[in-house]
Design an enzyme around this catalytic site. Structure first.
Site, short mmCIF file in Angstrom:
data_model
loop_
_atom_site.label_atom_id
_atom_site.label_comp_id
_atom_site.label_asym_id
_atom_site.label_seq_id
_atom_site.Cartn_x
_atom_site.Cartn_y
_atom_site.Cartn_z
N GLY A 26 0.84 -1.20 0.00
CA GLY A 26 0.00 0.00 0.00
C GLY A 26 0.87 1.24 0.00
O GLY A 26 1.98 1.27 -0.56
N SER A 27 0.39 2.26 0.71
CA SER A 27 1.01 3.58 0.60
C SER A 27 2.44 3.66 1.10
O SER A 27 3.17 4.58 0.73
CB SER A 27 0.17 4.60 1.37
OG SER A 27 -1.14 4.57 0.87
#
Lengths: 473, 486
Positions: free
Chosen positions: B214-215
């Site tokens: 993810g981020s």
């Protein structure tokens, strides 16, 4: 100028009796197992084992008594047989004692039978009885030729011995093999004694019939076939004993008897055709037995690929453990008391005791033991060669041959050379019948060798001797 | 009768000769093969015949051996704080073999290693019992405790590294198991239930599980953009429209944050703009993105010496896939160790040190047999780029989504990045909460941490964010390290 006092052609030079050689060798045969005992104690507990004095004295006493009896009643006997048997017996006691110390085997015994009792003291007792048997043979059997008188009694005795385990109430089925009888608190394996008695019968019968067997024969397809009336009785006895053993699931002993029979027949008749016929009969017998006995197939499976077999059948695991024991021993071995041959579990101290030798004394130790056995066989064959009477020749050869076959079948089975048949290594393995019967065997061999090596009786005084005396100036 | 007698004698000799040959065959030729056979329990009996050496943390053993009195295996392994240390030690079972350090350093621990030959020989003469050597780890008890207790009953993993050296300080994985429960010879029930448990307690999530990052992966994309000159000023607008269309698709990149249109790189990281980083990844291009990821250690197994799974950055994705991969979705997957390595490289001014967890191997007499030295693995970014990345990550903590990790300690700067990774078919499963961070003092960075919380039962789906769930754990670990070093 030398003075020649003996003018006869037959050598009457006093043969050395070699009793002192035997005594010196016996000293080694006692000291080596005592040191081995000490070694096991130090390896397992780190201290001198408590029973060492008792063990050392016991072994010395047994060896001493045996030696004195030989010295007195068989002075010209072969000097190697007694020390070899003593050494093997002593080492066997040490190995059994070593396995008695295994916590794994103790735990297994308690789990399976609810109690554990060490086997070494019992084996010591059996060894004492064995030596007593040895002494008894030498005392009672002043001349081995006496045994010829018991040819047919021996035949009956062999059959009875072989039949005993099949008698209900007396015989016992131990792990599939019906080769034991129980009397009182003791179990006896009559087959071990049958081996001796059958050798006596074969010798006696073949000595009488050997000319008939060798000469009064018809030629058939290049082979000499004897007349039925000569061969009939012996074939019958042999076949009956084989059948009994097949019913008792004792294949090793069957093989042993058959081999002994062929060897003695060949020696008696000097006809090579017996070897050919023997091999043909062996193949026929093996095929027919294998086709109707399921357990033979199982043994062959366990032999051809024990590791694959162990995946399916738990019993094969024993064979894999034996092989790994040998492998783990390597060249010099783990050292007495430091191996894990007790992983073999049941029968580690009887059928598979040779695996303990392999693991703890290594390749070196196993070869030494095999050579010791080889020496016993060699001395037996030498006795046969030296014996002056055909009965003694046949008897010594039969017993040495049986001994050689037993070594081959047991050690070969344990090392995976041939399928396992479940016999015991003479003197080494735990078991009363085996120790006692083999001591009797050594006793008979010693008696024959004493007769054979005894100086020829002085020739009758020659009345012409005086007259042909050389007159010296 | 003598002629046949001699022949039979020769035959008997041949029988004995056959036995001798066979004996040489099994005891000499086949001995090694038989000894190495998997069915041969002697190896295990030998392994536990004497007390094993220990695995040491902070100078104290976290393992020991007790005399179990068994007939087969004399000594049994026990573990201090077993579940907490299981991802480090692995297990040593009398029946089920061993793994991780217990297996890799088995030779030292049992004392059978060739390097211990002289010790063995010496103790043979002095009559001492054979003992195994020790394995001294790089781990920090305080950091491990903070990580393990921070995870609590959540499923997840924490890896903490000392950026300067690559020493692993914490390696936690939950739910865990106690290796003591399967160390004995009659622990079949525990073994079966551990292996069949749905929560997979024996899985080493810190090293062997790969998650979509993810981020948190955005720092790698930012590094690639800076290194390749796609962005030179981190405060300049990035020319990204709100509603940036994913190449080769009709979909637009969705932003959870507000104010991503045309924002600067530093602000985009603060609030975690998907569109900005997806576009940057596209600008950099797949090959350069792969190159950067691989410099950080992606697409390769790491040996600490316990082997980790290889993290993945897809080498063959199309343009759209590459854009999605650049925000840590699509095919991108990483171990917690990998993200800790990324953070450590940034904190260490661009130099990535090889992560390791065995400091030294010691003989039973405490002589050092082997001392592991820090080793450089690669230099993924220049010091200037690293400074810029640090500035951005620190801004995430001070102004952005990573506020929960702020240590509020004088002279300690904290940089971090949150991540909430979607996974499962159509993102149906509960997202993973990620947090990576480092602390920095005037003397450099003492610790970089990666935290992943896989599933947090009891937390509302909307509340699962890296900043909310994972950052406090990272903070506790950093605090523990700084306190013990301070």
């Amino acid at each position: 100028m030398s003075v020649v006092t003996n003018t006869t052609t037959i050598g009457a030079i006093e043969a050395p009796s070699r009793r002192n050689t035997e005594l010196a060798l016996l000293a080694f045969a006692v000291v080596i197992p005592v040191f081995a005992y000490l070694n096991v104690g130090l390896a397992i507990d780190g201290k001198v084992p408590a029973g060492m004095l008792g063990y050392g004295l016991g072994l010395t006493l047994l060896a001493g008594v045996a030696h004195l009896v030989v010295r007195k009643w068989a002075p010209y006997a072969d000097p190697l047989l007694l020390p070899l048997a003593t050494l093997l017996n002593g080492m066997g006691l040490v190995l059994i004692w070593r396995l008695d110390q295994s916590p794994r085997l103790i735990a297994k015994s308690i789990r399976d039978f609810g109690s554990f009792s060490p086997d070494a003291p019992k084996q010591m007792l059996y060894s004492a009885v064995g030596i007593a048997m040895f002494v008894g043979v030498l005392l009672l059997l002043k001349d081995h030729r006496v045994l010829q008188r018991y040819t047919y009694i021996s035949m009956m005795a062999a059959l009875v011995l072989l039949l005993l385990p099949l008698v209900p109430g007396l015989g016992a089925d131990v792990f599939g093999a019906k080769i034991w009888i129980h009397i009182g608190g003791f179990s006896i394996q009559p087959g071990e004694f049958a081996k001796l008695v059958l050798a006596i019968f074969f010798s006696g019968y073949l000595m009488v019939k050997r000319d008939a067997l060798a000469l009064a024969s018809r030629r058939f397809m290049g082979l000499y076939l004897p007349r039925g009336r000569d061969l009939g009785p012996i074939i019958t006895i042999w076949a009956v004993s084989l059948l009994i053993l097949v019913f008792e699931n004792d294949l090793g002993t069957s093989l042993l008897f058959f081999g002994m029979f062929v060897i003695m027949l060949y020696v008696a008749t000097e006809r090579t055709s017996w070897i050919v016929m023997g091999l043909l009969m062996a193949v026929a017998g093996a095929v027919s037995v294998a086709s109707f006995a399921g357990h033979v197939q199982a043994r062959v499976d366990a032999w051809s690929d024990p590791f694959a077999c162990a995946e399916k059948v738990a019993a094969c695991d024993q064979m894999t453990q034996v092989l790994m024991s040998f492998g783990s021993g390597g060249i010099l071995g783990a050292g007495l008391g430091q191996g894990s041959s007790d992983l073999i579990g049941f029968a580690a101290n009887s059928d598979f005791i040779f695996a303990t030798v392999g693991e703890e004394l290594g390749l070196t130790g196993v070869m030494v033991f095999l050579l010791f056995y080889g020496l016993i066989i060699e001395r037996g064959v030498r006795t046969a060669l030296a014996a002056r009477d055909p009965f003694g020749k046949l008897l010594a050869m039969g017993m040495s041959g049986a001994f050689a076959l037993q070594i081959f079948v047991v050690a070969g089975g344990v090392m995976g050379l041939i399928p396992l048949t479940g016999m015991t290594m003479p003197f080494l393995a735990y078991g009363g019948s085996s120790v006692i019967a083999n001591w009797a065997l050594i006793g008979i061999l010693i008696r024959i060798s004493d007769t054979a090596r005894r100086p020829a009786p002085a020739p009758a005084p020659n009345p012409d001797a005086e007259m042909t005396q050389v007159v010296r100036p | 009768m003598n002629k046949p007698l001699r022949r039979v004698a020769i035959f008997c000799g041949l029988l004995v000769l056959a036995l001798l040959l066979r004996d040489n065959w099994i005891q000499f030729v086949r001995a090694d093969e038989l000894n190495a056979h998997p069915k041969n329990t002697r190896v295990r009996i030998e392994r536990y015949a004497n007390p094993r050496g220990n695995i040491i943390v902070d100078g104290k053993p976290i393992t020991s051996s007790v005399d179990s009195g068994g007939n087969y295996y004399k000594y049994k392994r026990t573990y201090v704080n077993g579940p907490m240390w299981a991802p480090v030690t692995g297990y040593a079972s009398q029946v089920y073999d061993a793994n991780q350090i217990e297996k890799i350093e088995d030779g030292i621990l049992t004392g059978n290693d060739d390097r211990l030959f002289f010790d063995r020989t010496l103790s043979m003469f002095t009559g001492e019992k054979k003992k195994g050597g020790d394995v001294v780890t790089t781990l920090s008890g305080a950091a491990q405790k903070a990580a393990f207790e921070g995870l609590g009953d959540k499923t997840g993993a924490v890896v903490a590294i000392e950026p300067k050296t690559g020493k692993i300080l914490a390696l936690a994985s939950t739910p865990s198991y106690d290796p003591s429960t399967i160390a004995g010879s009659d622990d079949e029930k525990a073994w079966v239930s551990l292996n069949e448990s749905k929560s997979k307690p024996m899985q080493n999530r810190a090293l062997r599980e790969i998650y979509p990052p993810g981020s948190v992966f955005k720092v790698v994309t930012a590094a690639a953009a800076l290194e390749n000159g796609k962005v030179t000023d981190i405060n300049a607008p990035t020319d990204t429209p709100e509603g940036w269309k994913i190449p080769l698709s009709n979909r637009e990149m969705v932003n959870h944050a507000h104010g991503c249109a045309n924002t600067s790189l530093i602000h985009a990281l603060e609030i975690s703009c998907n569109s900005v980083f997806a576009k940057l990844g596209d600008d950099v291009g797949r090959d350069k993105m792969v190159e950067m990821a691989e410099k950080f250690g992606f697409n390769a197994e790491q040996f600490t010496p316990v082997r980790s799974s290889a993290s993945v950055f897809d080498k063959n994705s199309d343009r759209g896939g590459n854009a999605l991969s650049s925000i840590g979705q699509f095919n991108t997957a990483t171990t917690p160790l990998q993200m800790a390595m990324v953070t450590a490289a940034i904190a260490n001014d661009g130099k990535l040190m090889k992560p390791y967890m065995i400091d030294q191997l010691r003989a039973p007499n405490l002589d050092v047999i082997k001392q592991n030295e820090p080793e450089e693995l690669s230099r993924p970014v220049s010091p200037e780029t690293a400074q810029k990345l640090q500035q951005m990550m620190e801004s995430v903590v001070t102004k952005g989504t990573g506020g929960n990790a702020d240590l509020n300690m004088d002279g300690v700067k904290v940089g971090g990045k949150t991540g909430t990774a979607q996974h499962g078919e159509k993102n149906a499963k509960r997202p993973y909460a990620w947090f990576i961070s480092y602390a920095k003092t005037s003397e450099g960075s003492p610790v970089a941490v990666a935290v992943v919380v896989e599933d947090s039962a009891g937390t509302d789906r909307e509340d699962i964010t890296g900043g909310g769930l994972a950052a406090p754990i990272a903070k506790a670990v950093m605090k523990a390290v700084i306190k013990t070093r301070g």
